[in-house]
Structures are given as structure tokens and as C-alpha cells.
Design a protein around this motif. Structure first.
Motif, PDB file in Angstrom:
ATOM      1  N   LYS A  28       1.095  -1.491   0.193  1.00  0.00           N
ATOM      2  CA  LYS A  28       0.011   0.068  -0.104  1.00  0.00           C
ATOM      3  C   LYS A  28       1.107   1.223   0.105  1.00  0.00           C
ATOM      4  CE  LYS A  28      -3.915  -1.989   2.660  1.00  0.00           C
ATOM      5  NZ  LYS A  28      -4.919  -2.215   3.456  1.00  0.00           N
ATOM      6  N   LEU A  29       2.243   0.876  -0.320  1.00  0.00           N
ATOM      7  CA  LEU A  29       3.419   2.565  -0.395  1.00  0.00           C
ATOM      8  C   LEU A  29       2.987   3.357  -1.390  1.00  0.00           C
ATOM      9  CD1 LEU A  29       6.204   0.692   0.760  1.00  0.00           C
ATOM     10  CD2 LEU A  29       4.529   1.987   2.829  1.00  0.00           C
ATOM     11  N   GLY A  30       2.785   4.243  -1.516  1.00  0.00           N
ATOM     12  CA  GLY A  30       2.527   5.386  -2.327  1.00  0.00           C
ATOM     13  C   GLY A  30       3.931   5.757  -3.069  1.00  0.00           C
ATOM     14  N   ASP A  31       3.653   6.567  -3.939  1.00  0.00           N
ATOM     15  CA  ASP A  31       5.250   6.171  -4.969  1.00  0.00           C
ATOM     16  C   ASP A  31       6.886   6.586  -4.525  1.00  0.00           C
ATOM     17  OD1 ASP A  31       4.188   5.956  -7.364  1.00  0.00           O
ATOM     18  OD2 ASP A  31       4.037   8.001  -7.950  1.00  0.00           O
ATOM     19  N   GLU A  32       6.780   7.392  -3.290  1.00  0.00           N
ATOM     20  CA  GLU A  32       7.926   8.446  -2.656  1.00  0.00           C
ATOM     21  C   GLU A  32       8.497   7.311  -2.026  1.00  0.00           C
ATOM     22  OE1 GLU A  32       9.374  11.816   0.182  1.00  0.00           O
ATOM     23  OE2 GLU A  32       7.350  11.940  -0.690  1.00  0.00           O
ATOM     24  N   ASP A  33       7.700   6.895  -1.238  1.00  0.00           N
ATOM     25  CA  ASP A  33       7.976   5.269  -0.102  1.00  0.00           C
ATOM     26  C   ASP A  33       8.560   4.152  -0.803  1.00  0.00           C
ATOM     27  OD1 ASP A  33       7.502   7.446   2.263  1.00  0.00           O
ATOM     28  OD2 ASP A  33       5.628   6.231   2.279  1.00  0.00           O
ATOM     29  N   ALA A  34       7.646   3.686  -1.950  1.00  0.00           N
ATOM     30  CA  ALA A  34       8.036   2.661  -2.501  1.00  0.00           C
ATOM     31  C   ALA A  34       9.165   3.158  -3.330  1.00  0.00           C
ATOM     32  CB  ALA A  34       7.278   2.490  -3.384  1.00  0.00           C
ATOM     33  N   GLY A  35       9.803   4.041  -3.591  1.00  0.00           N
ATOM     34  CA  GLY A  35      11.322   4.948  -4.289  1.00  0.00           C
ATOM     35  C   GLY A  35      12.286   4.851  -3.290  1.00  0.00           C
ATOM     36  N   LYS A  36      11.681   5.093  -1.573  1.00  0.00           N
ATOM     37  CA  LYS A  36      12.810   4.148  -1.329  1.00  0.00           C
ATOM     38  C   LYS A  36      13.403   3.244  -1.022  1.00  0.00           C
ATOM     39  CE  LYS A  36      11.489   9.469   1.104  1.00  0.00           C
ATOM     40  NZ  LYS A  36      11.506   9.863   2.202  1.00  0.00           N
ATOM     41  N   LEU A  37      12.356   3.290  -0.661  1.00  0.00           N
ATOM     42  CA  LEU A  37      12.115   1.560  -0.207  1.00  0.00           C
ATOM     43  C   LEU A  37      13.083   0.768  -1.508  1.00  0.00           C
ATOM     44  CD1 LEU A  37      12.710  -0.787   1.355  1.00  0.00           C
ATOM     45  CD2 LEU A  37       9.726  -1.627   0.893  1.00  0.00           C
ATOM     46  N   ALA A  38      13.090   1.300  -2.223  1.00  0.00           N
ATOM     47  CA  ALA A  38      13.627   0.715  -3.903  1.00  0.00           C
ATOM     48  C   ALA A  38      15.270   0.909  -3.611  1.00  0.00           C
ATOM     49  CB  ALA A  38      12.654   0.585  -4.930  1.00  0.00           C
ATOM     50  N   VAL A  39      15.568   2.019  -3.585  1.00  0.00           N
ATOM     51  CA  VAL A  39      16.875   1.869  -3.526  1.00  0.00           C
ATOM     52  C   VAL A  39      17.336   1.102  -2.372  1.00  0.00           C
ATOM     53  CG1 VAL A  39      18.293   4.336  -2.585  1.00  0.00           C
ATOM     54  CG2 VAL A  39      16.427   4.323  -4.551  1.00  0.00           C
ATOM     55  N   ARG A  40      17.153   1.555  -1.071  1.00  0.00           N
ATOM     56  CA  ARG A  40      17.496   0.038  -0.225  1.00  0.00           C
ATOM     57  C   ARG A  40      17.684  -1.232  -0.380  1.00  0.00           C
ATOM     58  NH1 ARG A  40      17.655   2.567   5.436  1.00  0.00           N
ATOM     59  NH2 ARG A  40      17.909   0.218   5.632  1.00  0.00           N
ATOM     60  N   VAL A  41      16.896  -1.461  -1.085  1.00  0.00           N
ATOM     61  CA  VAL A  41      16.569  -2.899  -1.415  1.00  0.00           C
ATOM     62  C   VAL A  41      17.717  -3.183  -2.530  1.00  0.00           C
ATOM     63  CG1 VAL A  41      15.042  -4.799  -2.859  1.00  0.00           C
ATOM     64  CG2 VAL A  41      14.664  -3.681  -0.856  1.00  0.00           C
ATOM     65  N   LEU A  42      17.780  -2.173  -3.590  1.00  0.00           N
ATOM     66  CA  LEU A  42      19.412  -2.772  -4.416  1.00  0.00           C
ATOM     67  C   LEU A  42      20.413  -1.891  -4.026  1.00  0.00           C
ATOM     68  CD1 LEU A  42      17.272  -0.330  -7.576  1.00  0.00           C
ATOM     69  CD2 LEU A  42      17.684  -3.353  -7.031  1.00  0.00           C
ATOM     70  N   HIS A  43      20.009  -1.466  -3.174  1.00  0.00           N
ATOM     71  CA  HIS A  43      22.127  -1.333  -1.760  1.00  0.00           C
ATOM     72  C   HIS A  43      22.261  -2.528  -1.423  1.00  0.00           C
ATOM     73  CE1 HIS A  43      24.734   0.975   0.069  1.00  0.00           C
ATOM     74  NE2 HIS A  43      24.601   0.108   0.991  1.00  0.00           N
ATOM     75  N   VAL A  44      21.109  -3.327  -1.150  1.00  0.00           N
ATOM     76  CA  VAL A  44      21.635  -4.443  -0.038  1.00  0.00           C
ATOM     77  C   VAL A  44      21.786  -5.397  -0.858  1.00  0.00           C
ATOM     78  CG1 VAL A  44      20.354  -5.986   1.451  1.00  0.00           C
ATOM     79  CG2 VAL A  44      19.891  -4.029   2.279  1.00  0.00           C
ATOM     80  N   LEU A  45      21.060  -5.566  -1.743  1.00  0.00           N
ATOM     81  CA  LEU A  45      21.156  -6.467  -3.035  1.00  0.00           C
ATOM     82  C   LEU A  45      22.630  -6.154  -3.315  1.00  0.00           C
ATOM     83  CD1 LEU A  45      17.617  -7.067  -4.690  1.00  0.00           C
ATOM     84  CD2 LEU A  45      18.998  -8.119  -3.478  1.00  0.00           C
ATOM     85  N   ASP A  46      22.532  -4.737  -3.681  1.00  0.00           N
ATOM     86  CA  ASP A  46      24.055  -4.702  -4.897  1.00  0.00           C
ATOM     87  C   ASP A  46      25.503  -5.274  -3.499  1.00  0.00           C
ATOM     88  OD1 ASP A  46      23.339  -3.915  -7.265  1.00  0.00           O
ATOM     89  OD2 ASP A  46      24.069  -2.420  -6.596  1.00  0.00           O
ATOM     90  N   ALA A  47      25.261  -4.923  -2.097  1.00  0.00           N
ATOM     91  CA  ALA A  47      26.278  -5.875  -1.334  1.00  0.00           C
ATOM     92  C   ALA A  47      26.112  -6.853  -0.612  1.00  0.00           C
ATOM     93  CB  ALA A  47      25.518  -4.954  -0.010  1.00  0.00           C
ATOM     94  N   ILE A  48      25.792  -7.574  -1.592  1.00  0.00           N
ATOM     95  CA  ILE A  48      26.032  -9.755  -1.214  1.00  0.00           C
ATOM     96  C   ILE A  48      26.992  -9.788  -2.147  1.00  0.00           C
ATOM     97  CG2 ILE A  48      24.288 -11.588  -1.270  1.00  0.00           C
ATOM     98  CD1 ILE A  48      22.150 -10.125  -1.164  1.00  0.00           C
TER      99      ILE A  48
END
Length: 53
Positions: A28-48
């Protein structure tokens, strides 16, 4: 008539948009919150480390 300028998106921006859209479609997240979470998810994935992916 002038042609409208095309916006160029980097591969990273495309990845963020893909993850952001997936998050929005499955929460149920909106654009802004989903965008922030997407950046964090990609950062974590790239750190693996590559061997663990």
C-alpha cells in the motif's frame, strides 16, 4: 515544430523503477515511500558478495 527532448534513464534508474513498481504493486506504499525502499533494497542486493548471489 520542435521535437520534445527525450529523457535518458541510466540502468540504475531503470532498476530502481522496476523495484519501485514491484513494491507499489504488492503493498500500500505510495510513489515516494516505494522509491525510498527500492533504493535501499538495491543497495542491500548490491552489497551481497557475487559468490552468494
Amino acid at each position: 515544430m520542435m521535437a520534445s527532448p527525450q529523457s535518458f534513464r541510466t540502468p540504475y534508474e531503470k532498476r530502481v523503477a522496476l523495484v519501485q513498481d514491484t513494491i507499489k504493486d504488492n503493498s500500500k506504499l505510495g510513489d515516494e515511500d516505494a522509491g525510498k525502499l527500492a533504493v535501499r533494497v538495491l543497495h542491500v542486493l548490491d552489497a551481497i558478495p557475487e559468490k552468494m548471489r
